[in-house]
Scaffold this motif. Structure first.
Motif, PDB file in Angstrom:
ATOM      1  N   ALA A 150       5.514   0.897  56.515  1.00  0.00           N
ATOM      2  CA  ALA A 150       5.669  -0.385  57.201  1.00  0.00           C
ATOM      3  C   ALA A 150       4.327  -1.099  57.259  1.00  0.00           C
ATOM      4  O   ALA A 150       3.312  -0.502  57.627  1.00  0.00           O
ATOM      5  N   HIS A 151       4.292  -2.379  56.854  1.00  0.00           N
ATOM      6  CA  HIS A 151       3.062  -3.178  56.893  1.00  0.00           C
ATOM      7  C   HIS A 151       3.263  -4.337  57.862  1.00  0.00           C
ATOM      8  O   HIS A 151       4.234  -5.080  57.743  1.00  0.00           O
ATOM      9  N   ASP A 152       2.319  -4.472  58.792  1.00  0.00           N
ATOM     10  CA  ASP A 152       2.368  -5.555  59.767  1.00  0.00           C
ATOM     11  C   ASP A 152       1.707  -6.772  59.121  1.00  0.00           C
ATOM     12  O   ASP A 152       0.486  -6.841  59.014  1.00  0.00           O
ATOM     13  N   LEU A 153       2.484  -7.745  58.696  1.00  0.00           N
ATOM     14  CA  LEU A 153       1.931  -8.845  57.895  1.00  0.00           C
ATOM     15  C   LEU A 153       1.198  -9.893  58.721  1.00  0.00           C
ATOM     16  O   LEU A 153       0.522 -10.746  58.170  1.00  0.00           O
ATOM     17  N   LEU A 154       1.306  -9.852  60.049  1.00  0.00           N
ATOM     18  CA  LEU A 154       0.588 -10.830  60.870  1.00  0.00           C
ATOM     19  C   LEU A 154      -0.607 -10.211  61.590  1.00  0.00           C
ATOM     20  O   LEU A 154      -1.244 -10.854  62.412  1.00  0.00           O
ATOM     21  N   SER A 155      -0.915  -8.984  61.250  1.00  0.00           N
ATOM     22  CA  SER A 155      -2.033  -8.315  61.907  1.00  0.00           C
ATOM     23  C   SER A 155      -3.364  -8.857  61.388  1.00  0.00           C
ATOM     24  O   SER A 155      -3.494  -9.163  60.200  1.00  0.00           O
ATOM     25  N   ALA A 156      -4.349  -8.968  62.299  1.00  0.00           N
ATOM     26  CA  ALA A 156      -5.674  -9.431  61.878  1.00  0.00           C
ATOM     27  C   ALA A 156      -6.447  -8.288  61.220  1.00  0.00           C
ATOM     28  O   ALA A 156      -7.429  -8.505  60.523  1.00  0.00           O
ATOM     29  N   GLU A 157      -5.983  -7.074  61.440  1.00  0.00           N
ATOM     30  CA  GLU A 157      -6.649  -5.886  60.871  1.00  0.00           C
ATOM     31  C   GLU A 157      -6.429  -5.861  59.359  1.00  0.00           C
ATOM     32  O   GLU A 157      -5.440  -6.384  58.871  1.00  0.00           O
ATOM     33  N   PRO A 158      -7.326  -5.180  58.640  1.00  0.00           N
ATOM     34  CA  PRO A 158      -7.084  -5.032  57.212  1.00  0.00           C
ATOM     35  C   PRO A 158      -5.773  -4.286  56.965  1.00  0.00           C
ATOM     36  O   PRO A 158      -5.363  -3.476  57.794  1.00  0.00           O
ATOM     37  N   THR A 170       6.998   1.352  67.178  1.00  0.00           N
ATOM     38  CA  THR A 170       6.607   0.843  68.493  1.00  0.00           C
ATOM     39  C   THR A 170       6.299  -0.660  68.503  1.00  0.00           C
ATOM     40  O   THR A 170       5.948  -1.205  69.533  1.00  0.00           O
ATOM     41  N   GLY A 171       6.411  -1.316  67.365  1.00  0.00           N
ATOM     42  CA  GLY A 171       6.252  -2.771  67.374  1.00  0.00           C
ATOM     43  C   GLY A 171       5.166  -3.282  66.452  1.00  0.00           C
ATOM     44  O   GLY A 171       4.262  -2.552  66.068  1.00  0.00           O
ATOM     45  N   ALA A 172       5.278  -4.559  66.072  1.00  0.00           N
ATOM     46  CA  ALA A 172       4.291  -5.191  65.198  1.00  0.00           C
ATOM     47  C   ALA A 172       3.614  -6.328  65.971  1.00  0.00           C
ATOM     48  O   ALA A 172       4.041  -6.665  67.074  1.00  0.00           O
ATOM     49  N   THR A 173       2.564  -6.902  65.365  1.00  0.00           N
ATOM     50  CA  THR A 173       1.844  -8.015  66.006  1.00  0.00           C
ATOM     51  C   THR A 173       2.784  -9.185  66.286  1.00  0.00           C
ATOM     52  O   THR A 173       3.531  -9.611  65.412  1.00  0.00           O
ATOM     53  N   LYS A 174       2.719  -9.684  67.527  1.00  0.00           N
ATOM     54  CA  LYS A 174       3.559 -10.840  67.876  1.00  0.00           C
ATOM     55  C   LYS A 174       2.673 -12.066  67.998  1.00  0.00           C
ATOM     56  O   LYS A 174       1.670 -12.028  68.710  1.00  0.00           O
ATOM     57  N   LEU A 180       7.298 -25.656  64.127  1.00  0.00           N
ATOM     58  CA  LEU A 180       7.725 -25.215  62.791  1.00  0.00           C
ATOM     59  C   LEU A 180       6.529 -25.083  61.866  1.00  0.00           C
ATOM     60  O   LEU A 180       6.520 -24.272  60.940  1.00  0.00           O
ATOM     61  N   LYS A 181       5.499 -25.898  62.158  1.00  0.00           N
ATOM     62  CA  LYS A 181       4.273 -25.831  61.358  1.00  0.00           C
ATOM     63  C   LYS A 181       3.607 -24.455  61.528  1.00  0.00           C
ATOM     64  O   LYS A 181       3.134 -23.861  60.557  1.00  0.00           O
ATOM     65  N   ASP A 182       3.621 -23.964  62.789  1.00  0.00           N
ATOM     66  CA  ASP A 182       3.105 -22.608  63.066  1.00  0.00           C
ATOM     67  C   ASP A 182       3.831 -21.585  62.217  1.00  0.00           C
ATOM     68  O   ASP A 182       3.229 -20.692  61.624  1.00  0.00           O
ATOM     69  N   LEU A 183       5.155 -21.728  62.180  1.00  0.00           N
ATOM     70  CA  LEU A 183       5.966 -20.750  61.442  1.00  0.00           C
ATOM     71  C   LEU A 183       5.581 -20.772  59.970  1.00  0.00           C
ATOM     72  O   LEU A 183       5.393 -19.728  59.344  1.00  0.00           O
ATOM     73  N   GLN A 184       5.424 -21.994  59.426  1.00  0.00           N
ATOM     74  CA  GLN A 184       5.063 -22.128  58.014  1.00  0.00           C
ATOM     75  C   GLN A 184       3.721 -21.440  57.741  1.00  0.00           C
ATOM     76  O   GLN A 184       3.590 -20.687  56.773  1.00  0.00           O
ATOM     77  N   SER A 185       2.728 -21.648  58.643  1.00  0.00           N
ATOM     78  CA  SER A 185       1.418 -21.023  58.422  1.00  0.00           C
ATOM     79  C   SER A 185       1.534 -19.507  58.504  1.00  0.00           C
ATOM     80  O   SER A 185       0.912 -18.785  57.721  1.00  0.00           O
ATOM     81  N   LEU A 186       2.337 -19.019  59.455  1.00  0.00           N
ATOM     82  CA  LEU A 186       2.475 -17.561  59.602  1.00  0.00           C
ATOM     83  C   LEU A 186       3.183 -16.959  58.390  1.00  0.00           C
ATOM     84  O   LEU A 186       2.808 -15.892  57.897  1.00  0.00           O
ATOM     85  N   LEU A 187       4.181 -17.684  57.882  1.00  0.00           N
ATOM     86  CA  LEU A 187       4.880 -17.185  56.691  1.00  0.00           C
ATOM     87  C   LEU A 187       3.940 -17.149  55.494  1.00  0.00           C
ATOM     88  O   LEU A 187       3.959 -16.217  54.691  1.00  0.00           O
ATOM     89  N   LEU A 189       0.697 -16.844  55.631  1.00  0.00           N
ATOM     90  CA  LEU A 189      -0.239 -15.735  55.867  1.00  0.00           C
ATOM     91  C   LEU A 189       0.407 -14.408  55.456  1.00  0.00           C
ATOM     92  O   LEU A 189      -0.178 -13.603  54.724  1.00  0.00           O
ATOM     93  N   GLY A 190       1.633 -14.207  55.918  1.00  0.00           N
ATOM     94  CA  GLY A 190       2.354 -12.976  55.590  1.00  0.00           C
ATOM     95  C   GLY A 190       2.592 -12.849  54.105  1.00  0.00           C
ATOM     96  O   GLY A 190       2.398 -11.780  53.518  1.00  0.00           O
ATOM     97  N   ALA A 191       2.997 -13.961  53.482  1.00  0.00           N
ATOM     98  CA  ALA A 191       3.308 -13.935  52.045  1.00  0.00           C
ATOM     99  C   ALA A 191       2.063 -13.589  51.238  1.00  0.00           C
ATOM    100  O   ALA A 191       2.136 -12.886  50.234  1.00  0.00           O
ATOM    101  N   LYS A 192       0.898 -14.066  51.700  1.00  0.00           N
ATOM    102  CA  LYS A 192      -0.355 -13.776  50.996  1.00  0.00           C
ATOM    103  C   LYS A 192      -0.625 -12.282  51.010  1.00  0.00           C
ATOM    104  O   LYS A 192      -1.051 -11.697  50.034  1.00  0.00           O
ATOM    105  N   LYS A 193      -0.345 -11.663  52.148  1.00  0.00           N
ATOM    106  CA  LYS A 193      -0.576 -10.216  52.253  1.00  0.00           C
ATOM    107  C   LYS A 193       0.369  -9.465  51.341  1.00  0.00           C
ATOM    108  O   LYS A 193       0.015  -8.453  50.767  1.00  0.00           O
ATOM    109  N   ARG A 194       1.592  -9.998  51.215  1.00  0.00           N
ATOM    110  CA  ARG A 194       2.531  -9.355  50.294  1.00  0.00           C
ATOM    111  C   ARG A 194       2.043  -9.595  48.869  1.00  0.00           C
ATOM    112  O   ARG A 194       2.129  -8.724  48.042  1.00  0.00           O
ATOM    113  N   HIS A 195       1.488 -10.785  48.642  1.00  0.00           N
ATOM    114  CA  HIS A 195       1.099 -11.177  47.290  1.00  0.00           C
ATOM    115  C   HIS A 195      -0.067 -10.343  46.775  1.00  0.00           C
ATOM    116  O   HIS A 195      -0.149 -10.072  45.583  1.00  0.00           O
TER     117      HIS A 195
END
Ligand code: ADP
Ligand code: MG
Length: 305
Positions: A150-158, A170-174, A180-187, A189-195
């Motif tokens: 499991a990878h937490d895609l919104l975590s500030a940690e490496p 036990t949960g991921a970063t909230k 909606l702009k926030d959501l777009q930026s978070l997506l 960010l997450g997509a970059k980590k997947r990428h």
């Protein structure tokens, strides 16, 4: 649509659209009954679901019929889950709206539509006299399960796999969500980590399970809406993949099979439920179990042909 069903589990199917580049020159092999919106016919065999949508269904109708009612339940304090299941390329991510690329209003999938509704309705609830003393906030988390990690895609940690201790999640970063702009930026960010990992792995995006969770926090009470974009369900043998791609396929099927086993055990009323057989079921544990034992959880798989 009025679902004439007492169960908290609903299964809907959406026909994949015609795509010329996929050599689908022939007519669809699926026939949809015009008078009944929950059956379809393939090779004279009738298949019945809670809802069956042909390829012309709009993103708006899909959302309004299947997932918008879950938003109301989450705001009323119930946890809900919507799962997209199907082969690679059948439109799971498109339907769930999990992509980070901007789309038109019409193409908007389930995820941004949920966020839009939640963001609109939470201030209205807050404004209500009875609710105004309890703080209410909306959070989002974004998790990926790749090769049984499991990878937490919104975590500030490496990026490193997060602990699913004893396979109990036990949960991921909230992250707080206020637009909606926030959501777009978070997506993004997450997509970059997947990428990052995608550069090394073939077809990575569809080789992992993605889970976005909206948490509505009202005082100490939290209710969650989980949107799950499962990895492609194609069999390992059929894909003829070798090496890494083959291993990925094995892990994906392990997760999908584990979900199947968990649901069968729950419906059979077994005392021991095999949640720990995969990271995917360990992460979804609370939701799947409560759906069956307390009947106040909604678990809604979306199947795509
Ligand atoms: P999956 O996630 O199941 O592997 P995708 O959602 O990535 O499949 O869909 C594959 C391609 O088909 C994408 O380019 C997507 O935009 C397109 N697509 C899927 N479903 C639809 C639809 N209902 N209408 C228009 N395009 C679609
Ligand atoms: Mg996908």
């Amino acid at each position: 649509m009025n679902f004439d069903k007492k169960s908290d589990v609903l299964i809907a199917v959406r026909e994949a659209p015609f795509r010329a580049n996929k050599l689908q020159q022939n007519q669809s092999v699926i026939q949809f009954a015009t008078d009944c919106k929950n059956t379809l016919v393939v090779n004279n065999a009738v298949h019945t679901f809670d809802a069956a949508f042909n390829s012309s269904v709009s993103q708006a109708t899909l959302y309004e019929t299947l997932v918008q009612p879950l938003v109301s339940k989450v705001l009323a304090g119930t946890n809900c889950t919507a799962l997209a299941y199907g082969q690679t390329g059948t439109g799971k991510s498109y339907s769930m709206g999990m992509g980070a690329e901007p789309v038109t209003e019409q193409q908007m999938g389930i995820l941004p539509r949920c966020a839009k509704d939640l963001l609109m309705r939470i201030p209205l609830l807050k404004a209500d006299k009875e609710n105004n003393r309890i703080p209410m906030q909306l959070f989002v988390s974004f998790l990926e399960i790749y090769n049984e990690k499991a990878h937490d895609l919104l975590s500030a940690e490496p990026q490193k796999p997060i602990a699913v201790r004893g396979q109990r999640f036990t949960g991921a970063t909230k992250q707080l969500l206020s637009s909606l702009k926030d959501l777009q930026s978070l997506l993004e960010l997450g997509a970059k980590k997947r990428h990052v990992r995608a550069t090394n792995m073939n077809q990575h995006s569809s080789r992992s399970h993605a889970i976005v969770t909206f948490s509505v926090q009202r005082g100490h009470r939290v209710s969650r809406l989980n949107l799950v974009d499962l990895a492609g369900s194609e069999g390992v043998r059929r894909t003829q993949n070798e090496g890494m791609a083959r291993d990925e396929g094995v892990f994906i099927n392990m997760g999908l099979l584990a979900i199947n086993k968990v649901l069968l055990s729950l419906t059979a009323g077994h005392a021991v439920i095999p949640y720990r057989e995969s990271i995917l079921t360990a992460v979804l544990q609370g939701l799947l179990s409560l759906c069956f034992t307390k009947l106040n959880y909604l678990f809604k798989p979306l199947f795509f042909l």
